[in-house]
Design an enzyme around this catalytic site. Structure first.
Site, mmCIF file in Angstrom:
data_model
loop_
_atom_site.group_PDB
_atom_site.id
_atom_site.type_symbol
_atom_site.label_atom_id
_atom_site.label_comp_id
_atom_site.label_asym_id
_atom_site.label_seq_id
_atom_site.Cartn_x
_atom_site.Cartn_y
_atom_site.Cartn_z
ATOM 1 C CD GLU A 521 -2.798 1.174 2.454
ATOM 2 O OE1 GLU A 521 -3.739 1.986 2.479
ATOM 3 O OE2 GLU A 521 -2.552 0.384 3.374
ATOM 4 C CB CYS A 786 -3.299 -5.672 2.199
ATOM 5 S SG CYS A 786 -3.061 -3.914 2.496
#
Length: 818
Positions: A521, A786
Site C-alpha cells: 500500500e 493487501c
C-alpha cells in the site's frame, strides 16, 4: 616427442585401461586384462591415461584380434564381398563419396561405403581433412569416376595442415577470419543428402560418432588441440551438418557424447562457431536450436530428479545447454543488433584495501558485486540487450521441462558460490522462464536481506546498541511523500547499506504489522503522488497511457534519485508496481540509449509517424518539407521552445541525403539528451538498491511486459465464505470478467490488487480470493488490496452483478478500497 606421437601413446594407454591387451595372463597392473585390475569408467580412464603417459608407464603389446580394429566395429561385412575395399581413401571429398556410391550401386552392395564412412567419421584426423574447399567438386570434375589419388590427397592435406598450424603463438585473430572455415559447406550438404537416404549408412554414422567423441574430449581437455590446429573445428562443423541428429538413434548416446565434447571447446572456438551459424541463416540456427532442445527434453523426461539427484549434475543436460548457448548468440548475431548507443556507465567506487566484514566472515563470494560477464558474450562483443530483433524468438530457447525440475535454491548457491565447480542454469538465463528467473532474483534479494540483518546484529553487539535489522519507514498518510523521501534521502547519504535491509513500513496512528501488505500500500500511494501530472516530474501520453520524464521539470536531481530509489526498493522487496513506463526506460536502465526504433512505444502518433513518413517520402524532401535541424517542443507550461539539433541548426536544411541523420539526431535528443539530467539521477537511485543484483543479468527489457491471462487467474483463484467454483454467482462473475475489454480488466485488477499489472509469471501467479459478502443487496463489491481479496455479495442476477461490479471498479477511489 611431437604432438601426434604423444596423442597416439595416450590413446594406447586409454585403450589398455578400458579394453585391455587381450592377454588373459597379463600381469600389468595398468591393464584391464590383468586379473587384479579394477575397472574404470571412461572419464577416470582418460585422466589415468594422461598420468601414465607422464610417468612413461608400461604399455602391453596388444594381442592380435579382429575386434581391435575400429573399422571392423563400424562394419562387420567381410571385405571379400567386393573387389575394391577403398582402403587407400584417408579422407572424404564429394568426388570420393560419389565414386564410392557409384561403385556400390553397380555392385548392389553398400558395405564398402559403410566401411569407409565408419572409418573416416570415427577418426578426428581424417574428418579434419575431409570436405575441404580446395578440393575439386563433383560438378567441377564430371569425368572423375574413380576415387581421388591417395598421394594427391596427402599432399593437399599436408599443405592445408601446414598452413593452418603455422605460427600457433601469433593468435587466432591473425591466422584466420572468425567466420572463414576450410569446409566446403555446399558440397558437404550435397553429400549428406545422398548418404542419409541410406539406412545402412545412418547406423555407421551413429556408431562412428560414439567411437569418435571420447577421443575428441581427450584432445580438447588435455592436449589443447584447437590452439595448435584451429581446423579441428571442422569436425564439429561437419558433424552438425547432419540433419538427423535429433532422431532417436542419436539422442540415446551419440549426441550427448558429442555435446560433451563440444562443450570442451575453448571460448574462441565457440564464438567462431556462433558467428559461422549466424551467417547460415534462420533455418540452420533453428535446426541447431531444436536439436539441442530435443536432447535436453529427452534427457529430462527420461530421468527422475530430486534434492539429491539434481539436474545440474546431469552431464548431458549441462552440455546440451552450453551448446544451445552457441545457437542463442548466433540467433542474436544473425538478427538486428545495436552494439552502439550505450549509456555511460556509473563510475565504480575505488576499491578499499581494508577487509570488509563479509570477507572476514568468509562470505565474500556470496555477496560479490553481481555476476561476472559471460565469456562467450565477451568474446563475441554482443549482449542480449543489444539485440533489436533476433532470428529466433527468445521464447523458443526456454525449455519448460527443464524449468519444472531445476531446484532454484540450490542452483542459486552454485551460481553465487560454486561457479568454478558446479554448473548453474542461471549462467544460461535464456533457457529459464520468467517465473524461474524471478525465483533466482527472490533468493538473491532474501540472502542479501539476511546478510544485512546479521551484520546489524554483529555491529550492535560490538557497539552495545539496540539492533535495528529492518529498514523502517514511519510515515503520515497526509505527508507520505515528504516523510518517505526525506527519510530515504537521509539513509542514502548516511548509511546506504541500510537500503539492503528488508523494508518495514508503519503508518503513523495506525495499528498493523507489515507482512507485505502495508509495504504494498505504501508503494501504491507513493507512486500515485509521484506520477501525478500536476507535480510535473513526469508527463503522461493519453494515446499510449504511458509516462515519460518531463524535460522541463522544475524538480531537482535529488527528487528523481529518490524516485529511482523507491522503484528499486519495490523490486528488492518483491512488490508489484503500478508503473507505466515505455520499454525504452527499461532498456536505458540496462545500459542502452534510446533510438528511433524506440519511439513507437513512447511517442507513436505525432512524432514517430511524422519521422517515418519523412524517411519514406519519395519526393523532393528539401523543397516539399522545408525542414531544418531546428525543432520545437513545449515546456512545462505549454509554451513553445526552439532547439538546434546542430550548431546553427536553423540554417541546415533536411535533405534526402541527410534525413536519416536528422531522424537519428532528433530521436537521440527526445529520448536521451533532453532528459539526461533527470534520467541519470533516476538511474543512480535505482542502482543504489539493485546494482549488485542479478536483475540486469537474468532479465531482458521485453520481459517487463505483462500479459493479462484471466483464464489462468480463474484457475488459481480461491473461494471463501461459502462460495466455490461451482456457485452460480462465481460462474456469472467469470463470464462477466471475460466479457470485459482490456481497459475494464485492468480497472478490475487495480480495484482488487492495487495495481493493474500482472505479477512476474502472469496472472496465474496471483493468489486472488473471492469471498461471500452477504446475500443479495444494492451494496457494491469491495476489496482488501493487501490480500488480493474481493468481497462479493450474492447478487440475484448476472445483469445486476455486472452493473454493480462496473460501478465499483470505475469509481473505486474514495470508497471500497480498504
Amino acid at each position: 616427442m611431437n604432438r601426434a606421437a604423444a596423442k597416439h601413446l595416450i590413446e594406447r594407454y586409454f585403450q589398455q585401461l578400458t579394453d585391455g591387451c587381450g592377454n588373459g595372463d597379463c600381469t600389468n597392473e595398468f591393464c584391464a586384462s590383468c586379473r587384479h585390475f579394477r575397472p574404470l569408467d571412461k572419464n577416470l580412464a582418460a585422466a589415468k591415461a594422461l598420468e601414465l603417459f607422464k610417468i612413461n608407464a608400461k604399455l602391453c603389446n596388444p594381442q592380435p584380434s579382429n575386434e581391435d580394429d575400429p573399422d571392423d566395429k563400424m562394419s562387420e561385412t567381410d571385405a571379400s564381398t567386393t573387389t575394391e575395399d577403398f582402403s587407400d581413401v584417408h579422407y572424404l571429398t564429394e568426388n570420393t563419396v560419389c565414386a564410392i556410391l557409384s561403385f556400390c550401386e553397380e555392385q548392389g552392395d553398400y558395405s564398402a561405403l559403410i566401411r569407409v564412412v565408419g572409418r573416416i567419421f570415427s577418426s578426428s584426423e581424417a574428418l579434419t581433412k575431409s570436405f575441404r574447399k580446395d578440393e575439386p567438386t563433383a560438378t567441377e570434375t564430371p569425368d572423375s569416376s574413380e576415387p581421388t589419388d591417395v598421394d594427391q590427397q596427402e599432399k593437399q592435406s599436408s599443405e592445408t595442415t601446414g598452413a593452418s598450424s603455422a605460427a600457433p603463438d601469433e593468435g587466432l585473430e591473425e591466422m584466420l577470419d572468425p567466420c572463414e572455415v576450410t569446409v566446403d559447406i555446399a558440397a558437404l550438404r550435397r553429400v549428406y543428402d545422398r548418404l542419409l537416404s541410406l539406412d545402412q549408412v545412418e547406423s555407421a554414422l551413429v556408431n562412428a560418432l560414439v567411437y569418435l567423441t571420447p577421443n575428441m574430449e581427450l584432445d580438447l581437455e588435455y592436449l589443447d588441440v584447437y590452439e595448435t590446429s584451429p581446423d579441428y573445428l571442422n569436425i564439429f562443423i561437419i558433424v552438425l551438418e547432419n540433419s538427423n541428429l535429433h532422431s532417436p538413434e542419436y539422442l540415446e548416446t551419440a549426441l550427448p557424447q558429442f555435446c560433451k565434447a563440444m562443450s570442451k571447446l575453448p571460448v574462441a572456438a565457440l564464438a567462431r562457431l556462433s558467428r559461422l551459424w549466424s551467417r547460415y541463416g534462420l533455418a540452420h540456427i533453428r535446426r541447431m536450436t531444436e536439436t539441442f532442445q530435443q536432447l535436453i527434453t529427452f534427457t529430462v523426461v527420461s530421468n527422475d530428479y530430486d534434492g539429491e539427484n539434481l539436474v545440474n549434475d546431469d552431464a548431458a543436460v549441462v552440455a546440451a545447454t552450453q551448446c544451445l548457448k552457441v545457437a542463442f548468440y548466433a540467433s542474436i548475431l544473425g538478427g538486428d543488433v545495436d552494439v552502439e548507443h550505450n549509456e555511460d556507465e556509473e563510475e565504480e567506487d575505488g576499491e578499499s584495501d581494508e577487509l570488509s566484514l563479509h570477507e572476514l566472515l568468509g562470505e565474500e563470494r556470496l555477496y560479490k558485486k553481481g555476476p561476472p560477464a559471460d565469456p562467450l558474450e565477451s568474446e563475441l562483443g554482443v549482449r542480449p540487450v543489444d539485440s533489436i530483433r533476433p532470428l529466433i524468438p527468445y521464447e523458443d530457447f526456454v525449455n519448460e521441462s527443464l524449468n519444472e525440475v531445476v531446484e532454484m535454491d540450490k542452483d542459486f548457491t552454485f551460481f553465487k558460490v560454486n561457479a568454478e565447480t558446479k554448473f548453474s542454469f542461471q549462467s544460461c538465463p535464456f533457457i529459464l522462464s520468467v517465473i524461474t528467473k524471478n525465483q533466482g532474483l527472490y533468493y538473491d534479494n532474501r540472502i542479501r536481506m539476511y546478510s544485512e540483518r546479521r551484520l546489524t546484529a554483529l555491529y550492535s553487539m560490538v557497539q552495545g546498541q539496540q539492533p535495528n535489522p529492518y529498514l523502517k519507514l514511519k510515515v503520515r498518510r497526509d505527508h507520505i511523500i515528504d516523510d518517505a523521501l526525506v527519510r530515504l534521502e537521509m539513509i542514502s547519504m548516511e548509511n546506504p547499506s541500510d537500503l539492503k535491509k528488508q523494508l518495514f513500513v508503519e503508518f503513523e496512528g495506525e495499528q498493523g504489522v507489515d507482512e507485505g501488505g502495508v509495504s504494498k500500500e505504501f508503494f501504491q500511494l507513493v507512486l500515485e503522488e509521484i506520477f501525478n501530472p500536476d507535480i510535473g516530474m513526469f508527463s503522461y501520453d493519453d494515446d499510449t497511457k504511458l509516462f515519460w520524464f518531463n524535460s522541463s521539470s522544475l524538480e531537482n536531481e535529488a527528487q528523481y534519485t529518490l524516485v529511482g530509489l523507491v522503484l528499486g526498493l519495490a523490486i528488492y522487496n518483491n512488490c508489484i508496481l503500478d508503473v507505466h513506463f515505455p520499454m525504452v526506460v527499461y532498456r536505458k536502465l540496462m545500459g542502452k540509449k534510446g533510438t528511433y526504433l524506440d519511439l513507437p512505444d513512447c511517442h507513436p502518433v505525432h512524432l514517430f509517424q511524422s519521422l517515418k513518413k519523412l524517411l519514406e517520402y519519395g519526393g523532393n524532401v528539401e523543397e516539399d518539407m522545408m525542414l531544418t535541424y531546428q525543432i520545437s517542443h513545449t515546456d512545462l507550461f505549454g509554451n513553445p521552445m526552439l532547439h538546434d539539433l546542430k550548431e546553427e541548426g536553423d540554417q541546415i536544411p533536411v535533405t534526402a541525403d541527410n534525413r536519416q541523420e536528422f531522424v537519428d539526431t532528433y530521436a537521440d535528443y527526445v529520448l536521451n539528451k533532453s532528459v539526461e539530467r533527470q534520467f541519470k539521477a533516476f538511474r543512480k537511485g535505482f542502482l543504489m538498491v539493485t546494482k549488485e543484483s542479478p536483475l540486469k543479468y537474468l532479465f531482458r527489457p521485453e520481459e517487463s511486459r505483462d500479459k493479462l491471462d484471466f483464464e489462468a487467474l480463474e484457475k488459481t483463484t480461491e473461494y471463501d465464505g461459502g462460495y466455490s467454483k461451482d456457485s452460480q454467482i462465481v460462474k456469472d462473475f467469470w463470464e462477466t470478467i471475460h466479457s470485459f475489454g482490456e481497459e475494464q480488466k485492468r480497472l478490475f485488477l487495480q480495484f482488487t490488487t492495487g495495481t493493474d499489472r500482472a505479477p512476474v509469471g502472469g496472472l496465474g501467479k496471483l493468489k486472488m480470493i473471492i469471498a461471500k459478502n452477504g446475500s443479495d443487496t444494492d451494496r457494491l463489491p469491495t476489496s482488501h488490496t493487501c490480500f488480493n481479496a474481493l468481497l462479493l455479495p450474492e447478487y440475484s442476477s448476472k445483469d445486476k452483478l455486472r452493473e454493480r461490479l462496473l460501478k465499483a471498479i470505475t469509481y473505486a477511489k474514495g470508497f471500497g478500497m480498504l
